[in-house]
Design a protein around this motif. Structure first.
Motif, short mmCIF file in Angstrom:
data_model
loop_
_atom_site.label_atom_id
_atom_site.label_comp_id
_atom_site.label_asym_id
_atom_site.label_seq_id
_atom_site.Cartn_x
_atom_site.Cartn_y
_atom_site.Cartn_z
N SER B 2 0.83 -1.19 0.00
CA SER B 2 0.00 0.00 0.00
C SER B 2 0.88 1.25 0.00
N LYS B 6 0.87 4.12 -2.89
CA LYS B 6 0.65 5.53 -2.57
C LYS B 6 1.80 6.39 -3.07
N TYR B 98 -8.09 17.11 2.79
CA TYR B 98 -8.55 15.87 2.14
C TYR B 98 -7.46 14.81 2.14
N LEU B 99 -6.21 15.25 2.07
CA LEU B 99 -5.12 14.28 2.19
C LEU B 99 -5.15 13.65 3.57
N LEU B 100 -5.38 14.49 4.58
CA LEU B 100 -5.46 13.96 5.95
C LEU B 100 -6.65 13.02 6.10
N MET B 101 -7.77 13.41 5.49
CA MET B 101 -8.97 12.58 5.61
C MET B 101 -8.82 11.25 4.88
N SER B 102 -7.83 11.17 3.98
CA SER B 102 -7.62 9.91 3.26
C SER B 102 -7.00 8.86 4.16
N ASN B 103 -6.81 9.22 5.42
CA ASN B 103 -6.32 8.27 6.40
C ASN B 103 -4.87 7.87 6.17
N THR B 104 -4.16 8.70 5.43
CA THR B 104 -2.72 8.46 5.26
C THR B 104 -2.02 9.40 6.23
N PRO B 105 -1.17 8.86 7.10
CA PRO B 105 -0.50 9.74 8.07
C PRO B 105 0.26 10.87 7.36
N LEU B 106 0.25 12.01 8.00
CA LEU B 106 0.87 13.18 7.38
C LEU B 106 2.35 12.96 7.11
N LEU B 109 2.66 11.35 3.86
CA LEU B 109 2.39 12.28 2.76
C LEU B 109 3.61 13.14 2.49
N PHE B 112 6.22 11.05 0.68
CA PHE B 112 5.88 10.88 -0.74
C PHE B 112 6.25 12.13 -1.53
#
Lengths: 324, 270
Positions: B2, B6, B98-106, B109, B112
């Motif tokens: 995953s 990402k 919305y990036l935060l709401m995507s449940n991917t830890p900051l 992000l 990446f």
């Protein structure tokens, strides 16, 4: 405001949720002691004037703003301790137009966020195509986001919220600034989510929308929740019903404002010579007498309707009384 | 898996976005190339009939010394600025929430975005480096694996400072002293354009606290003289120790900044 709580059914729960912003040493209470219990499969509509605290409340529940004190749970996950699980449970759409990558097209934007949600490639492709079709965006899927109209942007934002098929949806003014046809399409989709037992909390300034969608309504003003109830119950608070009558001949106020009924009429409004409406507290107490009175005056009733106050009237009444 | 997917979608987004700004990308590479060419010609001019004993540990070639220093600073910028820039960029596009709401830890992000910037910098630097090597016939004895290892290690080390910078920018929104002090001092005392031995002792003492000093020293030796791991082990050990300090501290400052922004409700303000 405290409500009775059914613990096994509630999807969103807040307890004394409060957010105080400090601006130049001055405290601004954006939301104060909010106690909510929103049930599984419910559409909860949040009404409030601009600056009432609606967006702050929605963002606090979504974990994007930390509360000053108080607490909240989504799907039984605590917004402070289980923030990732809370986020996974929520599909969020805020009112902002700028929330996508302008140089990517609609499909690529959804693919980007869907991948971050951890949706498998094959499922994601099917899901994106399904959602683009659902929101009538299939013809715009290859169009760069920067070319999208306001309505298309709004729809894409809602499509993103639906991508990972969460249990809870938080929509901040989902139909603001868009044409009535698109707004209706969006409302239909929101209702279809409810039919799938999803829980929805949405804010709106559109009273017609609130009337159409809400199972319950919360009225927020200056950070305080003034009322939370079903529409019908909120309307009853006003103690007001309108009886609209059309008869075959002209009629004057004197003819019906006579003893026995006069004291029960709060307001008489003439619409035409043979049409009028009266405002009463309880139509059941007046209706029979009114019909008798009209018959005795040799007036034939063509139509008679009883209307409850609109949500707009209820909202204005609560907010005005709060200002006093 | 995953995580890699990402990462891939971030890289894909970067390619689509950057290719849609082709003129900007080409002009960027051209500007960088011209800047480095100036150093190249100047080094040619100064090298003519001269020797530079202070550069002997790095092969003695002035042009190679200058070019490696300049190129390396591009990576310092990536490590230092990419987190902060990505936060600001997501804020200005309204996508951060919305990036935060995507449940991917900051932190993921940021990584990446950081890797995406690293790839683009490597493409730019790679093109320019090849071009220069061909034009100026630079003599190099490269230990590629060791060079890459040192480069990545130093980027990780400086990333800790980049995280601190991103944490500060979440609160101040614009202008952070951490990045400013670090990049200004690094350019001045860490041996980018001249060896640190030329500096007065009091100024040189600052360089010992800066990761680029050790990274540049080790990188030049491995790129220009084919040094082995044992030849640069001291620099590597110091970089590892510095990383152990900067990364946890960076994560802490970033978390504090992030929570402060959530506290003040200013996540999307910029």
């Amino acid at each position: 405001m405290n409500e009775s709580v059914v613990f096994d059914m509630e999807t969103i729960k807040t307890r004394n949720l409060t957010k105080i912003f400090k601006v130049k040493k001055k405290e601004i209470r954006a939301i104060q002691d909010i106690n909510l219990s929103i049930q599984n499969g419910e559409i909860f509509v949040l009404l409030g004037p601009n600056g009432a605290g609606k967006t702050t409340l929605l963002k606090t529940i979504s974990t994007l703003i930390l509360p000053t004190y108080g607490d909240a749970w989504v799907n039984n996950y605590n917004i402070k301790k289980d923030e990732y699980k809370v986020r996974r449970s929520i599909g969020l759409s805020t009112g902002f137009e700028r929330s996508f990558y302008y140089r990517l097209n609609g499909y690529q934007n959804l693919e980007f966020f869907g991948t971050l949600y951890g949706i498998k490639s094959k499922d994601l492709k099917e899901r994106i195509n399904f959602l683009l079709n659902l929101f009538n965006l299939e013809d715009a899927k290859d169009l760069k986001y920067m070319k999208y109209s306001t309505g298309m942007k709004k729809k894409l934002s809602l499509a993103r919220a639906l991508l990972h098929d969460p249990d809870v949806y938080i929509f901040d003014e989902p139909t603001s600034s868009i044409d009535p046809i698109s707004a209706n399409e969006i409302r239909d989709i929101i209702l279809s989510l409810k039919n799938k037992n999803k829980t929805i909390i949405l804010s709106t300034h559109d009273m017609h929308e609130a009337e159409l969608l809400a199972d319950r309504i919360g009225i927020l003003n200056k950070g305080n929740m003034l009322a939370v109830d079903k529409k019908e119950n909120l309307k009853r608070v006003l103690n007001k019903e309108i009886i609209k009558v059309k008869v075959d001949k002209a009629i004057s106020e004197d003819l019906i404002s006579q003893d026995g009924i006069k004291e029960k009429i709060n307001l008489f409004r003439r619409i035409k010579d043979n049409e009028f409406e009266i405002e009463v507290e309880n139509s059941a107490e007046v209706l029979d007498q009114l019909i008798e009175k009209l018959k005795s005056q040799d007036r034939k009733i063509l139509t008679i309707n009883v209307e409850t106050p609109s949500i707009e009237e209820v909202f204005i009444n609560f907010v005005r009384n709060d200002k006093k | 898996m995953s995580f890699l997917k990402k990462l891939w979608i971030f890289i894909k987004r970067g390619f689509i976005t950057n290719f849609s700004y082709r003129t900007y990308a080409i002009l960027g590479i051209a500007s960088m190339l011209i800047g480095v060419l100036r150093f190249g010609f100047m080094a040619n001019f100064l090298q003519e009939g001269n020797t530079f004993p202070m550069l002997e540990p790095y092969g003695g070639d002035l042009m190679a010394f200058l070019i490696t220093g300049t190129m390396y600073m591009s990576y310092v910028s990536v490590a230092l600025d990419s987190f902060r820039n990505s936060i600001r960029s997501e804020q200005s596009m309204g996508t951060l929430e919305y990036l935060l709401m995507s449940n991917t830890p900051l932190w993921q992000l940021l990584i990446f975005n950081g890797i995406n910037s690293f790839i683009w910098t490597t493409i730019n630097v790679g093109v320019i480096f090849l071009f220069l090597v061909l034009i100026f016939d630079i003599q190099m004895t490269i230990n590629i694996i060791l060079s890459l290892f040192i480069l990545i290690l130093s980027i990780i080390c400086i990333s800790g400072i980049g995280l601190m910078s991103a944490g500060v920018i979440m609160v101040t929104k614009m202008g952070d002293p951490i990045s400013w002090i670090f990049s200004t001092l690094s350019g001045l005392v860490s041996g980018v354009l001249y060896p640190i031995s030329i500096l007065p002792a009091w100024l040189r003492s600052f360089s010992y606290f800066l990761p680029p000093t050790y990274a540049l020293s080790a990188l030049r030796k491995s790129l220009l003289t084919g040094a082995t791991f044992m030849d640069v082990k001291n620099e590597i050990i110091i970089l590892i120790i510095m990383s152990l300090l900067t990364i946890p501290l960076g994560l802490l400052v970033f978390r504090l900044g992030f929570n402060k922004a959530r506290e003040t409700g200013s996540l999307i303000e910029y």
